[in-house]
Write an enzyme that holds these catalytic residues in place. Structure first.
Site, PDB file in Angstrom:
ATOM      1  N   LYS A 103     -11.977  51.481  48.242  1.00  0.00           N
ATOM      2  CA  LYS A 103     -10.918  51.894  47.437  1.00  0.00           C
ATOM      3  C   LYS A 103     -10.012  53.205  47.969  1.00  0.00           C
ATOM      4  O   LYS A 103     -10.668  54.134  48.050  1.00  0.00           O
ATOM      5  CB  LYS A 103     -11.247  51.986  45.862  1.00  0.00           C
ATOM      6  N   VAL A 146      -7.450  48.864  42.429  1.00  0.00           N
ATOM      7  CA  VAL A 146      -8.120  49.455  41.171  1.00  0.00           C
ATOM      8  C   VAL A 146      -7.046  50.326  40.624  1.00  0.00           C
ATOM      9  O   VAL A 146      -6.376  51.157  41.150  1.00  0.00           O
ATOM     10  CB  VAL A 146      -9.382  50.593  41.702  1.00  0.00           C
ATOM     11  N   TYR A 200     -14.907  54.934  48.421  1.00  0.00           N
ATOM     12  CA  TYR A 200     -13.842  55.461  47.456  1.00  0.00           C
ATOM     13  C   TYR A 200     -13.027  56.801  48.066  1.00  0.00           C
ATOM     14  O   TYR A 200     -13.672  57.825  48.243  1.00  0.00           O
ATOM     15  CB  TYR A 200     -14.195  55.917  46.062  1.00  0.00           C
TER      16      TYR A 200
END
Length: 303
Positions: free
Chosen positions: A168, A211, A139
């Site tokens: 992400k 996301v 992330y």
């Protein structure tokens, strides 16, 4: 079991409702889980940034995760987000989380400190190797952490650590995102954008989804960007992106992450307050958010 093919679509970093004592509100949690599934999300991320993961103790996070998994009942994949600074603590939390039925663990780069590239690589590798049978998503959030995960570190992890299967990327930098895709395309690395305004752009470059915090509130619209694109209806997907962007950008004046709960409550979702010291948005910033929602057709009037 690691299943790369299920990592796709619109994944919502679900808000975490709390009661007046700032304890997890199970009833509201179950309600928002059903709401986002009913509006068409393709996955739920427990404890992304907009879920206020940094406000909760480990056991509270696991309690919420259990509730989300129970209420989801296999309808969509559930992901678990974490952002512990200390590697050992991250390992301990990850190992507890994978005792549940989750699709993947999402790991934010350490906040506050700024590790060397080697140290950052070792941090992610150590956590991933501690849960070898579970998929891991990196992330990248430079806006909140003060630095980004270098693209070469991402590529090296993708090629060398078998269960690090995706990322992400919340940089909002479509060039950076596209470079990650280019550098990892030979290993089926799943890239998800993490900024709601570039869902369409990311998919044009090869991202498998996004996301999106706005999927808490505007799920039908957000999901339509992905669904229309997959159907080959590119002009309609782009128009949906254009409709979403002013609403998402109106949040930028709010104190992070208050806007997600503010807009959820304006939509009548009753998710409770932000956890202090974050407080609800007011004044001109709130008015601009309301105006954007009104212009998008999500509010009947602006107070």
């Amino acid at each position: 079991m690691i299943n790369r093919e299920d990592i796709k679509g619109i994944i919502v970093p679900i808000v975490t409702p709390v009661d007046d004592n700032e304890d997890l509100d199970e009833q509201r949690m179950r309600k928002i889980v059903n709401h986002v599934i009913d509006t068409g999300v393709h996955g739920i991320l427990a404890f992304g940034s907009n879920s206020e993961f940094y406000m909760f103790e480990d056991e509270e996070m696991l309690q919420a995760l259990d509730i989300i998994i129970d209420e989801t009942a296999g309808r969509v994949p559930v992901y678990f987000g974490m952002g512990a600074i200390r590697t050992r603590k991250a390992v301990e939390l990850a190992q507890k989380a994978v005792n549940r039925d989750i699709a993947a663990v999402s790991i934010l780069q350490p906040m506050f400190i700024q590790p060397t590239d080697k140290a950052l690589y070792n941090h992610f590798e150590t956590i991933a190797q501690s849960i070898p049978d579970t998929a891991v998503l990196l992330y990248n959030n430079p806006g909140r952490c003060g630095y980004g995960i270098p693209k070469q570190v991402i590529s090296d992890l993708a090629h060398n650590v078998s269960n690090i299967v995706g990322i992400k990327d919340s940089s909002g930098d479509i060039t950076f995102t596209s470079e990650i895709i280019r550098l990892t395309k030979d290993v089926d690395f799943k890239v998800l954008t993490g900024k709601d305004t570039v869902i369409y752009a990311g998919m044009c470059m090869g991202a498998v989804g996004s996301v999106c915090s706005t999927a808490n509130m505007f799920g039908e619209l957000v999901n339509s960007i992905y669904d229309l694109y997959i159907e080959g209806k590119y002009e309609e997907a782009l128009e949906a992106q254009y409709k979403l962007n002013p609403i998402r950008l109106s949040q930028d004046g709010a104190s992070f992450p208050a806007a997600a709960k503010d807009m959820s409550n304006l939509m009548g979702l009753d998710v409770g307050k932000s956890i202090r010291p974050t407080e609800a948005t007011d004044g001109e910033v709130l008015k601009k958010m309301q105006e954007a929602m009104y212009e998008g057709g999500f509010l009947d009037l602006v107070e």
